[in-house]
Design a protein around this motif. Structure first.
Motif, PDB file in Angstrom:
ATOM      1  N   SER A 117      23.138  35.609   7.687  1.00 60.11           N
ATOM      2  CA  SER A 117      22.203  35.172   6.659  1.00 60.11           C
ATOM      3  C   SER A 117      22.768  35.390   5.268  1.00 60.11           C
ATOM      4  O   SER A 117      22.702  34.500   4.408  1.00 60.11           O
ATOM      5  N   ARG A 121      23.812  31.926   3.363  1.00 55.83           N
ATOM      6  CA  ARG A 121      22.801  31.662   2.348  1.00 55.83           C
ATOM      7  C   ARG A 121      22.131  30.312   2.606  1.00 55.83           C
ATOM      8  O   ARG A 121      22.103  29.835   3.717  1.00 55.83           O
ATOM      9  N   ARG A 123      19.777  27.309   3.537  1.00 55.24           N
ATOM     10  CA  ARG A 123      18.710  27.091   4.514  1.00 55.24           C
ATOM     11  C   ARG A 123      18.719  28.154   5.598  1.00 55.24           C
ATOM     12  O   ARG A 123      17.658  28.645   6.011  1.00 55.24           O
ATOM     13  N   ASP A 125      19.763  31.205   5.470  1.00 57.24           N
ATOM     14  CA  ASP A 125      19.270  32.464   4.909  1.00 57.24           C
ATOM     15  C   ASP A 125      17.747  32.463   4.833  1.00 57.24           C
ATOM     16  O   ASP A 125      17.086  33.442   5.195  1.00 57.24           O
ATOM     17  N   THR A 126      17.195  31.356   4.390  1.00 57.10           N
ATOM     18  CA  THR A 126      15.734  31.258   4.269  1.00 57.10           C
ATOM     19  C   THR A 126      15.058  31.398   5.624  1.00 57.10           C
ATOM     20  O   THR A 126      14.096  32.159   5.799  1.00 57.10           O
ATOM     21  N   VAL A 127      15.577  30.680   6.625  1.00 58.02           N
ATOM     22  CA  VAL A 127      14.970  30.704   7.956  1.00 58.02           C
ATOM     23  C   VAL A 127      15.070  32.092   8.575  1.00 58.02           C
ATOM     24  O   VAL A 127      14.078  32.644   9.091  1.00 58.02           O
ATOM     25  N   ARG A 130      12.863  34.676   6.764  1.00 57.18           N
ATOM     26  CA  ARG A 130      11.434  34.501   7.069  1.00 57.18           C
ATOM     27  C   ARG A 130      11.130  35.047   8.459  1.00 57.18           C
ATOM     28  O   ARG A 130      10.082  35.661   8.691  1.00 57.18           O
ATOM     29  N   ASP A 133      11.064  38.779   8.097  1.00 53.20           N
ATOM     30  CA  ASP A 133       9.815  39.215   7.463  1.00 53.20           C
ATOM     31  C   ASP A 133       8.660  39.190   8.458  1.00 53.20           C
ATOM     32  O   ASP A 133       7.808  40.097   8.465  1.00 53.20           O
TER      33      ASP A 133
END
Length: 300
Positions: A117, A121, A123, A125-127, A130, A133
């Motif tokens: 991740s 970085r 997309r 990283d975002t997936v 999330r 989290d």
């Protein structure tokens, strides 16, 4: 060609010798670190070989229920006349094996997700973050309470697998932050400029730089796993199909009344002392590792 290979081999051997000499200097600087290493090695030996010295079913002596501490029974006996020290030793395998499995799964999953991740970085990283989290928002104890109604956790591997799958989120977040810092360093930029693959950069450049941090997280994960499983067995939410320190604490407090009478007190103190010593040993080893892999601390 052969001379170059010999020179490379000789250089690698010299680096290994210098590394272990540095480790020995760091350990000698504070004798407490040597004590920590001995404690950790002692628990490892106890978990691997200790149960071999006792029968699968410990002998019972109904004439010595909650017998006091003596030369024959160092920590007395329990409510069934079984030696308490023998239970600590035989129960250590379940506790330590499940803690090791938990630490391995936690570190492997967390490191893999955090490295990928932080390096990719965008997309990905975002997936992945999330997903991390979401994992961190899942309350572990209520989930374990629900799963205990359908899962007995009689195997240490089962316990370690579940705790590992529930515990990787924090490591993933921490490794990602470290990766974001390292990816801007010159040696990573040079590797990308040479067109090296992501797998090579992550596996050969980033991962070795983070190995000390990962190793310390693994040791810390061991203590967290010990607390988690012992706490679950102590609360009585898991069946007593496995003999371990948490079961001993439960039986000593709720069955023997260790908090109100001194008869069962050694039965409660023995597993507590084992947990305390294991934690102390790991803390001292982590302190040594911090200096071994931190050049600034070595120079002070």
């Amino acid at each position: 060609m052969s001379s170059a290979i010999l020179e490379t081999t000789s250089t690698a051997a010299t680096m290994r010798r210098n590394f272990w000499r540095g480790v020995w200097r760091v350990m000698k600087r504070k004798p407490s670190r040597l004590v920590g290493a001995v404690i950790v090695l002692g628990f490892t030996f106890m978990g691997v070989f200790g149960p071999m010295f006792y029968p699968e079913v410990l002998p019972r002596d109904t004439s010595q229920l909650y017998a006091p501490m003596s030369a024959e029974h160092w920590f007395g006996t329990d409510g069934q006349g079984r030696d308490v020290l023998a239970q600590v030793i035989t129960g250590s395998r379940y506790v330590l094996l499940s803690a090791l499995v938990t630490a391995v799964i936690t570190v492997v999953l967390g490191t893999a997700i955090g490295l990928f991740s932080g390096f990719k970085r965008g997309r990905w990283d975002t997936v992945l973050m999330r997903l991390t989290d979401m994992k961190l928002t899942i309350p572990g104890l209520p989930l374990l309470l629900v799963l205990s109604t359908v899962w007995s956790f009689g195997s240490a591997l089962e316990m370690g697998l579940l705790l590992g799958l529930l515990g990787w989120g924090g490591v993933a977040r921490a490794v990602r932050s470290q990766t974001l810092s390292l990816r801007e360093r010159g040696f990573i930029e040079a590797a990308r400029g040479l067109g090296l693959s992501t797998t090579h950069i992550v596996g050969k450049e980033l991962l070795p730089s983070m190995a000390p941090y990962i190793a310390m997280n693994m040791l810390i994960a061991v203590t967290g796993a010990v607390y988690a499983q012992v706490g679950l067995f102590f609360l009585g939410v898991l069946p007593y199909e496995a003999d371990n320190w948490g079961v001993m604490l439960n039986l000593s407090v709720f069955g023997g009344g260790a908090l109100t009478t001194t008869a069962a007190l050694p039965y409660m103190l023995a597993p507590l002392l084992a947990i305390l010593l294991l934690t102390l040993g790991i803390v001292l080893v982590v302190d040594a590792m911090d200096e071994i892999f931190n050049p600034r601390l070595r120079e002070e």
